[in-house]
Design a protein around this motif. Structure first.
Motif, PDB file in Angstrom:
ATOM      1  N   LYS A  83       0.821  -1.206   0.000  1.00  0.00           N
ATOM      2  CA  LYS A  83       0.000   0.000   0.000  1.00  0.00           C
ATOM      3  C   LYS A  83       0.857   1.258   0.000  1.00  0.00           C
ATOM      4  CE  LYS A  83      -3.895  -2.118   2.448  1.00  0.00           C
ATOM      5  NZ  LYS A  83      -4.716  -2.104   3.684  1.00  0.00           N
ATOM      6  N   ARG A  84       0.267   2.312  -0.536  1.00  0.00           N
ATOM      7  CA  ARG A  84       0.953   3.600  -0.588  1.00  0.00           C
ATOM      8  C   ARG A  84       1.388   4.025   0.820  1.00  0.00           C
ATOM      9  NH1 ARG A  84      -0.377   9.303  -1.003  1.00  0.00           N
ATOM     10  NH2 ARG A  84       1.256  10.260  -2.284  1.00  0.00           N
ATOM     11  N   GLY A  85       2.649   4.425   0.937  1.00  0.00           N
ATOM     12  CA  GLY A  85       3.171   4.854   2.222  1.00  0.00           C
ATOM     13  C   GLY A  85       3.677   3.731   3.103  1.00  0.00           C
ATOM     14  N   GLU A  86       3.600   2.483   2.623  1.00  0.00           N
ATOM     15  CA  GLU A  86       3.970   1.341   3.460  1.00  0.00           C
ATOM     16  C   GLU A  86       5.378   0.815   3.206  1.00  0.00           C
ATOM     17  OE1 GLU A  86       2.088  -0.354   5.930  1.00  0.00           O
ATOM     18  OE2 GLU A  86       1.022   1.561   5.789  1.00  0.00           O
ATOM     19  N   TRP A  87       5.994   1.225   2.099  1.00  0.00           N
ATOM     20  CA  TRP A  87       7.276   0.625   1.716  1.00  0.00           C
ATOM     21  C   TRP A  87       8.303   0.733   2.836  1.00  0.00           C
ATOM     22  CZ3 TRP A  87       8.341  -1.518  -3.256  1.00  0.00           C
ATOM     23  CH2 TRP A  87       9.654  -1.978  -3.410  1.00  0.00           C
ATOM     24  N   PHE A  88       8.540   1.953   3.289  1.00  0.00           N
ATOM     25  CA  PHE A  88       9.576   2.175   4.308  1.00  0.00           C
ATOM     26  C   PHE A  88       9.181   1.558   5.641  1.00  0.00           C
ATOM     27  CE2 PHE A  88      10.137   5.618   1.221  1.00  0.00           C
ATOM     28  CZ  PHE A  88      11.470   5.447   0.898  1.00  0.00           C
ATOM     29  N   LYS A  89       7.891   1.523   5.936  1.00  0.00           N
ATOM     30  CA  LYS A  89       7.424   0.907   7.182  1.00  0.00           C
ATOM     31  C   LYS A  89       7.713  -0.595   7.176  1.00  0.00           C
ATOM     32  CE  LYS A  89       3.644   4.202   7.885  1.00  0.00           C
ATOM     33  NZ  LYS A  89       2.167   4.353   7.938  1.00  0.00           N
ATOM     34  N   ILE A  90       7.478  -1.241   6.040  1.00  0.00           N
ATOM     35  CA  ILE A  90       7.739  -2.681   5.939  1.00  0.00           C
ATOM     36  C   ILE A  90       9.221  -2.955   6.160  1.00  0.00           C
ATOM     37  CG2 ILE A  90       7.784  -4.655   4.355  1.00  0.00           C
ATOM     38  CD1 ILE A  90       5.239  -3.490   3.057  1.00  0.00           C
ATOM     39  N   VAL A  91      10.061  -2.154   5.527  1.00  0.00           N
ATOM     40  CA  VAL A  91      11.508  -2.364   5.644  1.00  0.00           C
ATOM     41  C   VAL A  91      11.972  -2.169   7.080  1.00  0.00           C
ATOM     42  CG1 VAL A  91      13.775  -1.508   4.940  1.00  0.00           C
ATOM     43  CG2 VAL A  91      11.967  -1.775   3.227  1.00  0.00           C
ATOM     44  N   SER A  92      11.612  -1.051   7.699  1.00  0.00           N
ATOM     45  CA  SER A  92      12.106  -0.755   9.053  1.00  0.00           C
ATOM     46  C   SER A  92      11.534  -1.713  10.085  1.00  0.00           C
ATOM     47  CB  SER A  92      11.778   0.690   9.428  1.00  0.00           C
ATOM     48  OG  SER A  92      10.387   0.923   9.414  1.00  0.00           O
ATOM     49  N   SER A  93      10.275  -2.104   9.930  1.00  0.00           N
ATOM     50  CA  SER A  93       9.658  -3.008  10.913  1.00  0.00           C
ATOM     51  C   SER A  93      10.235  -4.420  10.836  1.00  0.00           C
ATOM     52  CB  SER A  93       8.146  -3.064  10.713  1.00  0.00           C
ATOM     53  OG  SER A  93       7.805  -3.645   9.469  1.00  0.00           O
ATOM     54  N   ASN A  94      10.933  -4.721   9.757  1.00  0.00           N
ATOM     55  CA  ASN A  94      11.587  -6.025   9.618  1.00  0.00           C
ATOM     56  C   ASN A  94      13.107  -5.924   9.787  1.00  0.00           C
ATOM     57  OD1 ASN A  94       9.572  -8.313   8.703  1.00  0.00           O
ATOM     58  ND2 ASN A  94       8.894  -6.422   7.697  1.00  0.00           N
ATOM     59  N   GLY A  95      13.543  -4.841  10.437  1.00  0.00           N
ATOM     60  CA  GLY A  95      14.954  -4.706  10.780  1.00  0.00           C
ATOM     61  C   GLY A  95      15.865  -4.321   9.640  1.00  0.00           C
ATOM     62  N   GLY A  96      15.284  -3.751   8.569  1.00  0.00           N
ATOM     63  CA  GLY A  96      16.089  -3.452   7.389  1.00  0.00           C
ATOM     64  C   GLY A  96      16.310  -1.977   7.151  1.00  0.00           C
ATOM     65  N   GLN A  97      17.040  -1.703   6.111  1.00  0.00           N
ATOM     66  CA  GLN A  97      17.234  -0.342   5.622  1.00  0.00           C
ATOM     67  C   GLN A  97      17.236  -0.394   4.110  1.00  0.00           C
ATOM     68  OE1 GLN A  97      21.616   0.913   5.668  1.00  0.00           O
ATOM     69  NE2 GLN A  97      21.498  -0.347   7.519  1.00  0.00           N
ATOM     70  N   ASN A  98      16.862   0.714   3.476  1.00  0.00           N
ATOM     71  CA  ASN A  98      16.841   0.732   2.012  1.00  0.00           C
ATOM     72  C   ASN A  98      17.118   2.132   1.497  1.00  0.00           C
ATOM     73  OD1 ASN A  98      13.383   0.553   2.394  1.00  0.00           O
ATOM     74  ND2 ASN A  98      14.332   2.355   1.592  1.00  0.00           N
ATOM     75  N   ASN A  99      17.433   2.195   0.222  1.00  0.00           N
ATOM     76  CA  ASN A  99      17.675   3.487  -0.407  1.00  0.00           C
ATOM     77  C   ASN A  99      17.726   3.287  -1.913  1.00  0.00           C
ATOM     78  OD1 ASN A  99      18.166   6.256  -0.624  1.00  0.00           O
ATOM     79  ND2 ASN A  99      19.638   6.233   1.077  1.00  0.00           N
ATOM     80  N   ALA A 100      17.938   4.387  -2.620  1.00  0.00           N
ATOM     81  CA  ALA A 100      18.089   4.345  -4.074  1.00  0.00           C
ATOM     82  C   ALA A 100      18.919   5.540  -4.486  1.00  0.00           C
ATOM     83  CB  ALA A 100      16.725   4.381  -4.757  1.00  0.00           C
ATOM     84  N   ASN A 101      19.569   5.440  -5.630  1.00  0.00           N
ATOM     85  CA  ASN A 101      20.326   6.576  -6.145  1.00  0.00           C
ATOM     86  C   ASN A 101      20.410   6.498  -7.658  1.00  0.00           C
ATOM     87  OD1 ASN A 101      22.907   4.907  -6.634  1.00  0.00           O
ATOM     88  ND2 ASN A 101      22.602   4.672  -4.416  1.00  0.00           N
ATOM     89  N   THR A 102      20.600   7.661  -8.256  1.00  0.00           N
ATOM     90  CA  THR A 102      20.565   7.782  -9.709  1.00  0.00           C
ATOM     91  C   THR A 102      21.789   8.536 -10.205  1.00  0.00           C
ATOM     92  OG1 THR A 102      18.160   8.009  -9.522  1.00  0.00           O
ATOM     93  CG2 THR A 102      19.121   8.492 -11.662  1.00  0.00           C
ATOM     94  N   THR A 103      22.311   8.127 -11.341  1.00  0.00           N
ATOM     95  CA  THR A 103      23.371   8.882 -12.009  1.00  0.00           C
ATOM     96  C   THR A 103      22.936   9.117 -13.451  1.00  0.00           C
ATOM     97  OG1 THR A 103      24.616   6.998 -12.908  1.00  0.00           O
ATOM     98  CG2 THR A 103      25.068   7.628 -10.604  1.00  0.00           C
ATOM     99  N   SER A 104      23.837   9.660 -14.228  1.00  0.00           N
ATOM    100  CA  SER A 104      23.545   9.864 -15.643  1.00  0.00           C
ATOM    101  C   SER A 104      23.412   8.550 -16.385  1.00  0.00           C
ATOM    102  CB  SER A 104      24.654  10.701 -16.285  1.00  0.00           C
ATOM    103  OG  SER A 104      25.912  10.102 -16.031  1.00  0.00           O
ATOM    104  N   ASP A 105      23.916   7.437 -15.800  1.00  0.00           N
ATOM    105  CA  ASP A 105      23.992   6.173 -16.520  1.00  0.00           C
ATOM    106  C   ASP A 105      23.149   5.038 -15.961  1.00  0.00           C
ATOM    107  OD1 ASP A 105      25.970   7.056 -18.437  1.00  0.00           O
ATOM    108  OD2 ASP A 105      27.443   6.983 -16.817  1.00  0.00           O
ATOM    109  N   ARG A 106      22.748   5.105 -14.673  1.00  0.00           N
ATOM    110  CA  ARG A 106      21.999   3.986 -14.103  1.00  0.00           C
ATOM    111  C   ARG A 106      21.210   4.441 -12.871  1.00  0.00           C
ATOM    112  NH1 ARG A 106      23.093   4.706  -9.552  1.00  0.00           N
ATOM    113  NH2 ARG A 106      24.822   4.043  -8.301  1.00  0.00           N
ATOM    114  N   THR A 107      20.255   3.588 -12.461  1.00  0.00           N
ATOM    115  CA  THR A 107      19.490   3.805 -11.227  1.00  0.00           C
ATOM    116  C   THR A 107      19.573   2.530 -10.399  1.00  0.00           C
ATOM    117  OG1 THR A 107      17.958   5.170 -12.520  1.00  0.00           O
ATOM    118  CG2 THR A 107      17.300   4.594 -10.276  1.00  0.00           C
ATOM    119  N   TYR A 108      19.811   2.694  -9.097  1.00  0.00           N
ATOM    120  CA  TYR A 108      20.057   1.547  -8.222  1.00  0.00           C
ATOM    121  C   TYR A 108      19.157   1.608  -7.001  1.00  0.00           C
ATOM    122  CZ  TYR A 108      22.728  -1.752  -5.288  1.00  0.00           C
ATOM    123  OH  TYR A 108      23.116  -2.812  -4.495  1.00  0.00           O
TER     124      TYR A 108
END
Length: 437
Positions: A83-108
């Protein structure tokens, strides 16, 4: 004799370190084109799941810049099963961390979880790839987020638009000439259908590399990957040839103003080859020689000894299609641009006409050996490196053998690169000055 023993001890240490640094991995392709890389390390109970899409700001079309970076934000909006707004809650509530980053050549994108939640990370990234929700409310929300990011990091930050000033003047035809964050006017003008089309075009398995690194059981991981990713349809593979800029054969000078600064900065920028070419590595080493640390040539001369500059740096901005080598300097007091330019040019001329000393060369080699030994010190870092070497360099095993390229660089190579790429008729001078009140 003592010196020989010390040298032998250092050699033994480096030999052990090189062997210890070896990153073992397995890679294969799914039938839908998704490239998979697995790295097993059971020393700590963590797993990083990362997906690198071969799409960056250079894949955007003129008039619609900023899409790749926008998706870095947009694809956290959710899926039919998140659900909208749940992504980060799911990650943190399961002991995780996440992120993303973009350059001129790729997205991770990546998640790092305790290893007992490996399956969750795999499922979440498959959800993002299979059917991310892209709707008007998400676009409107993230558009405001990106606007605020641009204001904070660039428009209201002293020297915040230096990089766009360089890109816009070194490149004119290639889409590298706009910054990754893009234009707010372009993002405001874009319609929902255009965002949906961008997702359909680039967020497909055959334009992606999945990395799973850490405390895994490979056979179980492979089964989960097949279950979650195997049924995602293959997309159309698009051509990645872009307009090439004509060589710079005559010095060009431009002025850019910034309302957030009181002291000018001067940049001397050169267009250089792709970071995949050996000369890209040579130029990286050359930038370190010139300005990495207080004992470097430019720091010692312009800041420490002669006190002509508040800041000086030689930067090698390596990119997939072409790169930039740039000098940056902020003058001290009444020091003029011409003085800084003459001093920087003099140091370049020395490199073009003389070999650097054996002592400086050995120091450079030691710096890069040390960086190599200390790189990939975390599972998260290893995952990102594996993905990057595969997607952008075309050789995953560079994670183990890239140091061999640096070792092969000679003092003559450094001189030849300076002679070939750092001539005054090949540069753009950017006067980055305060805006007049």
């Amino acid at each position: 004799m003592k010196k020989s023993l010390v040298s032998f001890a250092v050699a033994v240490f480096l030999g052990v370190a090189m062997n210890a640094q070896q990153i073992k991995f397995e890679e294969y392709d799914l039938p839908n084109g998704l490239h998979v890389i697995l790295h097993q390390d059971n020393t700590a109970p963590v797993v990083t799941t990362g997906v690198m899409y071969h799409v960056g700001s250079k894949d955007e079309v003129k008039g619609r810049s900023g899409f790749a970076h926008f998706f870095e934000h947009l694809l956290f909006e959710g899926t039919p099963n998140i659900k909208r707004g749940e992504w980060f809650k799911i990650v943190s509530s399961n002991g995780g961390q996440n992120n993303a980053n973009t350059t001129s050549d790729r997205t991770y994108y990546y998640e790092t979880f305790p290893s007992n939640n490996e399956q969750l990370g795999l499922w979440m990234e498959a959800e993002r790839m299979r059917h991310a929700v892209i709707n008007q409310i998400g676009v409107d929300t993230q558009r405001e987020v990106v606007k605020e990011e641009k204001r904070m990091r660039m428009d209201n930050q002293p020297y915040g638009n230096l990089l766009p000033a360089i890109l816009n003047n070194v490149f004119t035809k290639h889409p590298y000439h706009w910054p990754t964050i893009g234009s707010m006017e372009d993002l405001n003008a874009a319609k929902l259908d255009e965002f949906l089309e961008f997702y359909k075009k680039y967020y497909v398995p055959n334009n992606a590399t999945l990395v799973v690194a850490g405390d895994i059981k490979p056979e179980q991981t492979k089964k989960w990957i097949e279950d979650y990713y195997g049924g995602i349809p293959k997309g159309v593979k698009y051509d990645k040839s872009f307009p090439k800029d004509d060589p710079i054969t005559q010095e060009k000078e431009v002025t850019v103003t910034d309302p957030n600064i009181q002291m000018p900065a001067y940049l001397f920028a050169y267009r250089t080859p792709s970071n995949k070419e050996k000369d890209g590595y040579v130029l990286q080493m050359l930038s370190s020689y010139l300005s990495n640390g207080k004992s470097s040539v430019l720091y010692k001369k312009l800041i420490d000894q002669e006190k002509k500059a508040l800041a000086v740096q030689a930067v090698n901005l390596g990119m997939e299609d072409a790169s930039i080598f740039a000098f940056f300097a902020i003058p001290m007091g009444a020091t003029s641009k011409d003085t800084l330019k003459a001093d920087i040019d003099a140091e370049v001329k020395k490199i073009q006409t003389e070999l650097i000393s054996e002592e400086d060369y050995q120091k450079l080699q030691n710096q890069f050996e040390n960086q190599f030994v200390n790189s990939n010190s975390s599972i998260q870092g290893i995952a990102a490196s594996l993905a990057t070497y595969n997607v952008l360099m075309g050789d995953t095993n560079l994670i183990n053998k890239e140091i061999e390229i640096y070792r092969s660089i000679t003092r003559e190579d450094l001189r030849k690169a300076a002679q070939k790429y750092l001539n005054t008729n090949q540069r753009v001078i950017i006067n980055y000055v305060p805006e007049k009140k």
